[in-house]
Write an enzyme that holds these catalytic residues in place. Structure first.
Site: not given
Ligand code: SDX
Length: 429
Positions: A268, A308, A364
């Site tokens: 995450h 994702h 990210d």
């Protein structure tokens, strides 16, 4: 005439059922009527990790994973990143509408009014070991705030919720900056309310002996945009944690601690830290093909920053961050790991292993390159995610505690353990 319903035949009994369809879903509770006998509990839906289960109705954030769309209260993330500011976006997430000038000025003043943190938080932080991970310090400090603000337990009181919401969003930046300063054994810098939210954050992070910190405008705007991009993302793991903890009417600071804990995981919000470590491990651009091969054969773990649960397309935030990186690098100098990241992306987007699994760069993948170029240690990267996500968590919290459909979260289970058996004395085992 087609009706919005599901016709089900239970082949165990031959019975037929009509389940209404609403908002593209059926209610799991409607399955309970499907029984084989009167004393049968009825059917459950089984959905490990909630892969295909909506748990809430929310108006905060909309994602279309296939189209790569992200909107806060209906506004496309691309427009907010270009035209808005972080605090204006926070107001939008919390209130559902963009503020007018007076509303924005009042909200900014309210946030500025609460940037100070009690000295006992600073004293507690100083007890952490020199090498304590900043996410652990952030989690602990935000949890402790529940002991300073007992009124926060009155979660059904609107005025209390408003105060706690602004407090959390304002103070998380101060606490996060102090976590960074603690890792360096530097003195803690107190808020400078002459500065913007992003500017003051940079002040509390980086000010040294100068009497007044002056943020670099490019870096200040980059932080503001990164905060906009990270503010909310509907029912991600940490938002789900926030809502589940808050469903027992626990105070918001205790729920925030749980959300921070969830975000800290490498799958995450901890992924931005894992991406940099992965790029450092690869070391050079021409090592990329070998690394990709090892990811595909399972010997190198996952391609961090890729994939994702919802986006089966390019994460729109990653696209914006990639552009933002060029602006930051003009000030900081290009991060040498960038060419490895670009090569990883180039190869992965052409490789069927990733394309067939719909794995694209997520938020990210590039953010860590910017944070590293700004001088942050990798351990601070998830903290830089948690600061802006606090506004999303608080927006989800406010929506959840006032949702009359919601009760305490208490999932069912499918028991796969032992049947009843009698205790055996130890001398007979
Ligand atoms: C964030 O939910 C949110 O909205 C989160 C977030 C937010 O703003 O709150 O967007 C922020 O958390 C972004 C994600 C950051 N995490 C990473 O970058 C870690 C690497 N990515 C993954 O581990 C993964 O893609 C997840 C966790 C993001 C999503 O996992 P899923 O949806 O559970 O997918 P999965 O684990 O079931 O994988 C499906 C397949 C598997 O292969 P098979 O078993 O079918 O052969 O894809 C593979 C996985 O092995 N796979 C990957 C991969 N991600 C999935 N293989 C290599 N590299 C990857 N990154």
């Amino acid at each position: 005439m087609a009706s919005d319903s599901l016709s089900i035949t239970d082949n165990r009994t031959g019975k037929q059922y009509e389940l209404p369809i609403a908002d593209g879903s059926v209610r799991a509770a409607d399955l309970r009527q499907i029984k084989t006998s009167d004393d049968d509990f009825g059917l459950l839906s089984y959905d490990p990790s909630l892969l295909n289960t909506a748990t809430v109705r929310s108006a905060v954030t909309y994602i279309d994973g296939d189209a790569g769309i992200l909107r806060y209260r209906g506004y496309p993330i691309e427009q907010l990143a270009e035209h808005s500011t972080y605090l204006e976006v926070v107001y939008l997430l919390l209130n559902g509408e963009l503020p007018n000038k007076e509303q924005l000025l009042e909200f900014e003043e309210d946030v500025r009014f609460r940037t100070m943190v009690l000295e006992t938080v600073r004293e507690q932080m100083e007890t952490y070991r020199y090498d304590a991970h900043p996410m652990g310090m952030l989690l602990g400090s935000m949890a402790t705030m529940s002991t300073y603000y007992p009124a926060s337990r009155d979660v059904m009181d609107l005025e209390s919720r408003k105060i706690q919401t602004v407090r959390a969003i304002s103070k998380v930046a101060t606490v996060a900056a102090w976590c960074y300063r603690h890792t360096l054994s530097y003195p803690f810098i107190y808020p400078d309310n002459d500065l913007t939210y992003a500017g003051n954050f940079l002040n509390m992070l980086f000010r040294m002996v100068e009497p007044k910190y002056v943020p670099n405008p490019v870096i200040e705007r980059a932080i503001d945009v990164l905060f906009i991009l990270h503010a909310d993302h509907e029912q991600n793991a940490s938002a789900n944690a926030m809502r589940a903890i808050a469903s027992s009417q626990a105070d918001p600071y205790s729920a925030l601690a749980g959300a921070i804990g969830s975000l800290s995981g490498p799958l995450h919000g901890g992924a931005n830290e894992a991406v940099i470590r992965m790029l450092q491990f690869i070391g050079r651009k021409d090592n990329v093909p070998e690394f990709i091969k090892n990811v595909k054969d399972g010997t190198s773990g996952r391609l961090m920053g890729f994939g994702h649960r919802v986006y089966k397309n390019y994460d729109p935030r990653a696209r914006i961050i990639k552009t933002l990186a060029d602006q930051v690098f003009e000030v900081t100098g290009v991060n040498p790991l960038l060419e490895i990241a670009l090569e990883l992306e180039r190869i992965a987007l052409e490789d069927d292993f990733f394309v067939s699994r719909q794995l694209y760069p997520n938020v990210d993948f590039y953010s860590g390159l910017i944070y590293q170029a700004m001088g942050f240690p990798v351990e601070m990267f998830p903290v830089l995610f948690a600061v802006p996500r606090t506004s999303g968590w608080m927006a989800q919290w406010n929506e959840g505690v006032t949702d009359r459909e919601q009760r305490i979260v208490r999932p069912r289970q499918i028991y796969v353990g032992e049947g009843e058996r009698d205790y055996v004395p130890i001398n007979q085992r």
